[in-house]
Design a protein around this motif. Sequence first.
Motif, PDB file in Angstrom:
ATOM      1  N   VAL A   1     -73.002 132.620  34.474  1.00 24.58           N
ATOM      2  CA  VAL A   1     -71.862 133.382  33.956  1.00 24.58           C
ATOM      3  C   VAL A   1     -71.503 132.851  32.582  1.00 24.58           C
ATOM      4  CG1 VAL A   1     -69.465 134.070  34.326  1.00 24.58           C
ATOM      5  CG2 VAL A   1     -70.968 133.720  36.294  1.00 24.58           C
ATOM      6  N   ILE A   2     -71.267 133.766  31.642  1.00 23.64           N
ATOM      7  CA  ILE A   2     -70.902 133.374  30.274  1.00 23.64           C
ATOM      8  C   ILE A   2     -69.709 134.202  29.809  1.00 23.64           C
ATOM      9  CG2 ILE A   2     -71.664 133.263  27.862  1.00 23.64           C
ATOM     10  CD1 ILE A   2     -74.521 133.024  28.869  1.00 23.64           C
ATOM     11  N   ASN A   3     -68.697 133.524  29.250  1.00 24.02           N
ATOM     12  CA  ASN A   3     -67.594 134.238  28.617  1.00 24.02           C
ATOM     13  C   ASN A   3     -68.079 134.861  27.314  1.00 24.02           C
ATOM     14  OD1 ASN A   3     -65.662 133.605  30.545  1.00 24.02           O
ATOM     15  ND2 ASN A   3     -64.989 131.753  29.485  1.00 24.02           N
ATOM     16  N   LEU A   4     -67.702 136.112  27.080  1.00 24.56           N
ATOM     17  CA  LEU A   4     -68.112 136.799  25.861  1.00 24.56           C
ATOM     18  C   LEU A   4     -66.858 137.140  25.041  1.00 24.56           C
ATOM     19  CD1 LEU A   4     -70.279 137.968  24.106  1.00 24.56           C
ATOM     20  CD2 LEU A   4     -70.393 139.973  25.577  1.00 24.56           C
ATOM     21  N   GLY A   5     -66.524 136.229  24.134  1.00 22.40           N
ATOM     22  CA  GLY A   5     -65.355 136.400  23.279  1.00 22.40           C
ATOM     23  C   GLY A   5     -65.523 135.549  22.040  1.00 22.40           C
ATOM     24  N   THR A   6     -64.467 135.410  21.275  1.00 21.78           N
ATOM     25  CA  THR A   6     -64.521 134.589  20.064  1.00 21.78           C
ATOM     26  C   THR A   6     -64.039 133.172  20.314  1.00 21.78           C
ATOM     27  OG1 THR A   6     -62.265 135.129  19.377  1.00 21.78           O
ATOM     28  CG2 THR A   6     -64.010 136.639  18.687  1.00 21.78           C
ATOM     29  N   GLY A   7     -63.268 132.996  21.412  1.00 20.38           N
ATOM     30  CA  GLY A   7     -62.679 131.699  21.672  1.00 20.38           C
ATOM     31  C   GLY A   7     -61.368 131.489  20.930  1.00 20.38           C
ATOM     32  N   ILE A   8     -60.901 132.532  20.252  1.00 16.64           N
ATOM     33  CA  ILE A   8     -59.663 132.436  19.467  1.00 16.64           C
ATOM     34  C   ILE A   8     -58.640 133.423  20.011  1.00 16.64           C
ATOM     35  CG2 ILE A   8     -58.634 132.698  17.169  1.00 16.64           C
ATOM     36  CD1 ILE A   8     -61.458 132.150  16.034  1.00 16.64           C
ATOM     37  N   GLY A   9     -57.475 132.917  20.381  1.00 15.54           N
ATOM     38  CA  GLY A   9     -56.408 133.777  20.850  1.00 15.54           C
ATOM     39  C   GLY A   9     -55.557 134.275  19.686  1.00 15.54           C
ATOM     40  N   THR A  10     -55.420 135.593  19.572  1.00 15.98           N
ATOM     41  CA  THR A  10     -54.623 136.198  18.500  1.00 15.98           C
ATOM     42  C   THR A  10     -53.356 136.810  19.073  1.00 15.98           C
ATOM     43  OG1 THR A  10     -56.607 136.718  17.213  1.00 15.98           O
ATOM     44  CG2 THR A  10     -54.591 137.927  16.656  1.00 15.98           C
ATOM     45  N   PRO A  11     -52.165 136.378  18.614  1.00 14.86           N
ATOM     46  CA  PRO A  11     -50.932 136.988  19.105  1.00 14.86           C
ATOM     47  C   PRO A  11     -50.875 138.471  18.749  1.00 14.86           C
ATOM     48  CG  PRO A  11     -50.475 134.938  17.930  1.00 14.86           C
ATOM     49  CD  PRO A  11     -51.908 135.290  17.655  1.00 14.86           C
ATOM     50  N   VAL A  12     -50.371 139.273  19.665  1.00 10.39           N
ATOM     51  CA  VAL A  12     -50.229 140.708  19.410  1.00 10.39           C
ATOM     52  C   VAL A  12     -49.418 140.946  18.147  1.00 10.39           C
ATOM     53  CG1 VAL A  12     -49.129 142.806  20.272  1.00 10.39           C
ATOM     54  CG2 VAL A  12     -50.535 141.416  21.807  1.00 10.39           C
ATOM     55  N   ARG A  13     -48.391 140.134  17.925  1.00  9.76           N
ATOM     56  CA  ARG A  13     -47.549 140.269  16.727  1.00  9.76           C
ATOM     57  C   ARG A  13     -48.380 140.176  15.440  1.00  9.76           C
ATOM     58  NH1 ARG A  13     -42.157 139.058  15.406  1.00  9.76           N
ATOM     59  NH2 ARG A  13     -41.755 138.332  17.526  1.00  9.76           N
ATOM     60  N   LYS A  14     -49.309 139.221  15.404  1.00 12.06           N
ATOM     61  CA  LYS A  14     -50.126 139.023  14.206  1.00 12.06           C
ATOM     62  C   LYS A  14     -51.043 140.209  13.971  1.00 12.06           C
ATOM     63  CE  LYS A  14     -53.514 135.912  12.085  1.00 12.06           C
ATOM     64  NZ  LYS A  14     -54.326 134.670  12.257  1.00 12.06           N
ATOM     65  N   LEU A  15     -51.680 140.698  15.042  1.00  6.47           N
ATOM     66  CA  LEU A  15     -52.596 141.829  14.892  1.00  6.47           C
ATOM     67  C   LEU A  15     -51.848 143.079  14.437  1.00  6.47           C
ATOM     68  CD1 LEU A  15     -55.453 142.970  15.206  1.00  6.47           C
ATOM     69  CD2 LEU A  15     -54.869 143.575  17.540  1.00  6.47           C
ATOM     70  N   VAL A  16     -50.693 143.331  15.036  1.00  2.51           N
ATOM     71  CA  VAL A  16     -49.899 144.498  14.654  1.00  2.51           C
ATOM     72  C   VAL A  16     -49.489 144.400  13.189  1.00  2.51           C
ATOM     73  CG1 VAL A  16     -47.691 145.680  15.006  1.00  2.51           C
ATOM     74  CG2 VAL A  16     -49.070 145.008  16.980  1.00  2.51           C
ATOM     75  N   SER A  17     -49.129 143.212  12.754  1.00  2.00           N
ATOM     76  CA  SER A  17     -48.731 143.008  11.355  1.00  2.00           C
ATOM     77  C   SER A  17     -49.893 143.315  10.404  1.00  2.00           C
ATOM     78  CB  SER A  17     -48.253 141.568  11.155  1.00  2.00           C
ATOM     79  OG  SER A  17     -47.914 141.338   9.805  1.00  2.00           O
ATOM     80  N   GLU A  18     -51.096 142.877  10.781  1.00  2.00           N
ATOM     81  CA  GLU A  18     -52.271 143.138   9.924  1.00  2.00           C
ATOM     82  C   GLU A  18     -52.594 144.633   9.892  1.00  2.00           C
ATOM     83  OE1 GLU A  18     -55.517 140.684  11.130  1.00  2.00           O
ATOM     84  OE2 GLU A  18     -54.502 138.815  10.600  1.00  2.00           O
ATOM     85  N   ILE A  19     -52.501 145.292  11.045  1.00  2.00           N
ATOM     86  CA  ILE A  19     -52.740 146.736  11.076  1.00  2.00           C
ATOM     87  C   ILE A  19     -51.716 147.476  10.221  1.00  2.00           C
ATOM     88  CG2 ILE A  19     -52.723 148.792  12.565  1.00  2.00           C
ATOM     89  CD1 ILE A  19     -53.846 147.026  14.809  1.00  2.00           C
ATOM     90  N   LYS A  20     -50.459 147.039  10.293  1.00  2.00           N
ATOM     91  CA  LYS A  20     -49.391 147.664   9.502  1.00  2.00           C
ATOM     92  C   LYS A  20     -49.686 147.529   8.006  1.00  2.00           C
ATOM     93  CE  LYS A  20     -45.572 145.409   8.975  1.00  2.00           C
ATOM     94  NZ  LYS A  20     -45.557 145.271   7.497  1.00  2.00           N
ATOM     95  N   ASP A  21     -50.135 146.334   7.588  1.00  2.00           N
ATOM     96  CA  ASP A  21     -50.447 146.114   6.163  1.00  2.00           C
ATOM     97  C   ASP A  21     -51.595 146.995   5.696  1.00  2.00           C
ATOM     98  OD1 ASP A  21     -48.446 144.248   6.053  1.00  2.00           O
ATOM     99  OD2 ASP A  21     -49.796 142.517   6.283  1.00  2.00           O
ATOM    100  N   ILE A  22     -52.598 147.146   6.555  1.00  2.00           N
ATOM    101  CA  ILE A  22     -53.748 147.991   6.191  1.00  2.00           C
ATOM    102  C   ILE A  22     -53.333 149.450   6.090  1.00  2.00           C
ATOM    103  CG2 ILE A  22     -55.989 148.864   7.009  1.00  2.00           C
ATOM    104  CD1 ILE A  22     -56.432 146.092   8.276  1.00  2.00           C
TER     105      ILE A  22
END
Length: 253
Positions: free
Chosen positions: A232-253
């Motif tokens: 079994v292998i986890n398939l991700g980046t290993g980095i947790g991104t807060p929803v707040r940060k992602l929403v902020s980046e989408i808003k800026d774009i």
Amino acid sequence: MKRILITGASGFIGWHTLRICSKFYPNTEIVGIYRFSKPKYDAENVRWIQADLCEPTDLGKLPKTYDIIIHLAGDRRGFVSLKEYHFQLEANVVMTSSLADHAGQAGCKSFIYASSVYAYSGVEKSPFVEDEIAIPVEMLGASKIASESLLKARAKNGQFNCLVLRVFTVYGPGSVPTQFVPIAIKKIKQAGKKVKFGSSLVKRDFIYVEDVAEAFAKSVRVAIEQYDSYDVINLGTGIGTPVRKLVSEIKDI
């Protein structure tokens, strides 16, 4: 390898995986299984088959022999209602068991299974480690762990090698409208000055769909060459991104 079978090939991850597999393995026939609409992708080594894998009679449409199966089909909805539990159980566990039966009859050497981060629902410790699993607290995770368990039993009994990839939060071209990033984009475009997203401090491991598809394509070699019968292998980046940060980046774009 003469033939790779990919279920759920018309889906978000499946279409990208089939396309990359067809390029990585040009001398291997890639068979894409889809349920409703035939995807818009053709190559010399690609063959499409329409089948509802929840219908036992449709399993007869699958090739009689294949070397590898990448099983991506299923119901990946999180937090389904009580009245839908049966349908998710059938789409994930019963279908997987039926395909495992078929794979054994087809002489399949390796079974690659798309599990989910929801397998860790109920686990409080982070980061998530593959062999530290609790009993899931919601249906998607429960159905995925059940499928993993039955595949492990078959692999340990010599039916085939099995590699499970627990996929984290996927985003990118072709994502369905109900996934988080498309929802966030839609809300931000349509809203006024305020947009609500629930708990903005929740973290998710977002991984790009092309990276996920490439991992599945490369896992074909891993599944063939690995020494253990089950992994079994986890398939991700290993980095947790807060929803707040992602929403902020989408808003800026």
